[in-house]
Design a protein around this motif. Structure first.
Motif: not given
Ligand SMILES: Cc1cc2nc3c(=O)[nH]c(=O)nc-3n(C[C@H](O)[C@H](O)[C@H](O)COP(=O)(O)OP(=O)(O)OC[C@H]3O[C@@H](n4cnc5c(N)ncnc54)[C@H](O)[C@@H]3O)c2cc1C
Length: 509
Positions: A13, A32, A40, A55, A57, A247, A276, A281, A430, A466, A472-474
């Motif tokens: 995201g 980051e 994730r 992820p 799938l 941060v 993001n 959190y 987090n 998410a 949620t989901g990529l």
């Molecule tokens: C086990 C598992 C299986 C999954 N399977 C699938 C699948 O098969 N297909 C699918 O589409 N989706 C799947 N998902 C869901 C998908 O992974 C998430 O919805 C998506 O990756 C979320 O992305 P995001 O950008 O919202 O958050 P995140 O990936 O959580 O990214 C947030 C970022 O912020 C950073 N951060 C946190 N706090 C701070 C801070 N204080 N300062 C600086 N940086 C910080 C973190 O380190 C992280 O890099 C799965 C998730 C999991 C956990």
């Protein structure tokens, strides 16, 4: 001078929002906490074994295509996508096996063996899923809601009923299938949203439609290839990524965020801030308002997972690319996860064996196995002995593989094992309560009722990820990045609604 944006977190995201803002004239920096992007959707490489840690799938490729097109790139220039069909092999404890596939005659043969009318039920179920998918994407998931009247508008209200948003998925699937195993086979996918099908709105039959009609894909090189491609495009557009930059808090001046202060004391300022990192959190740890944080803490959260990443010195071809093992006592297992916040007595689990499609995921003749066991999220009020739960999950996985697949020597061939528990999801990324998929997606936590993608008080603080709208989901988080960017451009006066429509039309063309 260019307007500036600071993105906190390089999850999918954060990267996609950063790239879109850069494309629209912003000077963007991403902070980051970890030493690599992806959140994730990350990877571990060890001794020639490559694991996607979250992820596996790759769904809704058209959303990925739109993201790349909006950045003047072609997805196919960056990712070599392969369709996985049958999507999964599903195994039941009583020995029944189903291969979910887009091949209609194969589905017919398999389903009619279980229940005479199941194939008609299946066709009707998928037709309903298709309707849910199209309406949801156009009217609810793929747009911003600026006020409650936008959401519960006269035109949307009937759609909420057409989407069966107030009906539970499991109850609804009973209209199509009688056999409990078939009901399970077409509802367990709710776990991707971290939801129990007994609580999930029936709307989510759209997932089964997406998988079978739009396909489950795999990018060669692994899911992380998607992150690497997006980062490359973002960097090309001028986005600056700073890793190892957690941060600590956001500095406030009146109704605006003035700066982000890092753990090491460095201060970054910008015109616009995008959170993001997991939204609850951010409210709890980076912002001062305790009442808001408490309200979020009391919301419903998705489940968590125990993960085993096994580097194995032998191949087990009987394990397919995607394998689902459904545990006994379906209803009870969801209650144990979502009510007791623990591991079910007979857990269901999922195994990913990427070398079936992509040999580069392991050394020749060896296997890279990822096992995902759904469990409850962290909860101070539940007794959660993670060491004991991990040991039991591991034993039960190995026992089922031995009993049902005749794999008796796996334990001896595991060269190394990496284990993730809910505590690790929380510490490393987090994630509030270690909930793997963020905030839950019941009726009261979607659309306008989900935490908004702009802070109500701090007008230059936006969210993408998410736990904000749409969810949620990529691919859904990619949509979140699009919606948040559109909102920033509109509200910061960087783009007009008219330009926005034109830009979208150009990207779609
Ligand atoms: C086990 C598992 C299986 C999954 N399977 C699938 C699948 O098969 N297909 C699918 O589409 N989706 C799947 N998902 C869901 C998908 O992974 C998430 O919805 C998506 O990756 C979320 O992305 P995001 O950008 O919202 O958050 P995140 O990936 O959580 O990214 C947030 C970022 O912020 C950073 N951060 C946190 N706090 C701070 C801070 N204080 N300062 C600086 N940086 C910080 C973190 O380190 C992280 O890099 C799965 C998730 C999991 C956990």
């Amino acid at each position: 001078m260019k307007p500036t944006a600071l993105v906190i977190g390089a999850g999918i995201g954060g990267i996609a929002t950063a790239a879109r803002l850069a494309k629209n004239g912003y000077s963007v920096t991403v902070l980051e906490k970890n030493d690599q992007p992806g959140g994730r959707c990350n990877q571990i490489v060890r001794e020639g074994h490559r694991f996607d840690i979250g992820p596996t799938l790759f769904l809704m490729p058209e959303v990925w295509e739109e993201t790349f097109a909006s950045l003047n790139e072609k997805l196919s220039d960056h990712l070599d996508l392969r369709r996985i069909d049958p999507t999964y092999k599903v195994r039941f404890k009583d020995g029944l096996q189903l291969e979910l596939t887009s091949n209609i005659s194969e589905m017919q043969a398999q389903l009619e063996k279980v229940e005479k009318t199941a194939f008609t039920g299946f066709l009707n179920y998928i037709a309903e899923g298709s309707k849910h998918y199209k309406i949801s994407l156009e009217k609810f998931v793929g747009r911003n809601f600026y006020n409650i009247f936008d959401y519960f508008s006269l035109s949307n209200l009937p759609l909420i009923f057409r989407l069966k948003a107030l009906k539970k998925h499991y109850a609804n699937v009973s209209r199509f299938f009688k056999d409990e195993r078939l009901k399970a086979a077409f509802t367990f996918q709710n776990m991707y949203l971290g939801l129990s099908p007994y609580d999930a709105p029936a709307t989510y039959s759209l997932l089964q439609y997406t998988e079978l009609a739009e396909g489950v894909w795999y990018p060669m090189g692994g899911m992380y290839a998607g992150i690497q491609a997006l980062v490359k495009v973002a960097e090309k557009l001028g986005v600056k990524f700073i890793y190892g930059a957690p941060v600590k808090r956001l500095e406030i001046a009146g109704n605006k965020i003035e700066g982000a202060i890092l753990e090491d004391g460095r201060v970054f300022t910008a015109d616009v801030f995008v959170g993001n990192a997991d939204l609850p959190y951010i409210y709890d740890q980076l912002l001062p308002d305790r009442a808001e944080a408490k309200k979020l803490d009391e919301k419903l959260y998705t489940c968590s997972t125990i993960m085993f990443y096994w580097g194995v010195d032998k191949q087990y071809p009987q394990i397919a690319h995607h394998n689902v093992f459904l545990g006994g006592n379906y209803k009870d297992s969801f209650d144990r996860i979502f009510k007791d916040h623990t591991l079910p007595d007979e857990p269901s689990f999922y195994i990913h064996a990427p070398t079936r499609t992509d040999e580069s995921a392991a050394p020749e003749g060896q296997d890279t196995l990822y096992v995902l066991v759904p469990v409850g999220h962290l909860d101070e009020n539940s007794r959660q002995d993670w060491d004991a739960l991990v040991a039991r999950a591991r034993q039960q996985v190995l026992e089922r593989l031995a009993k049902e697949m005749n794999i008796n020597d796996l334990n001896d061939h595991i060269k190394f094992e990496i284990v993730h528990t809910p505590k690790i999801w929380k510490e490393k990324f987090n994630l509030a309560k270690g909930a793997a998929f963020g905030l839950s997606h019941n009726f009261w936590q979607v659309g306008y009722l989900r935490p908004h993608n702009r802070h109500t008080k701090y007008k230059n603080l936006y969210f993408a990820g998410a736990s904000t709208h749409p969810g949620t989901g990529l691919p859904i988080v990619l949509l979140s990045a699009r919606l948040t960017t559109e909102r920033i451009l509109k509200e910061m006066g960087t783009i007009t609604e008219q330009n926005l429509v034109a830009a979208r039309a150009a990207a779609n063309a």
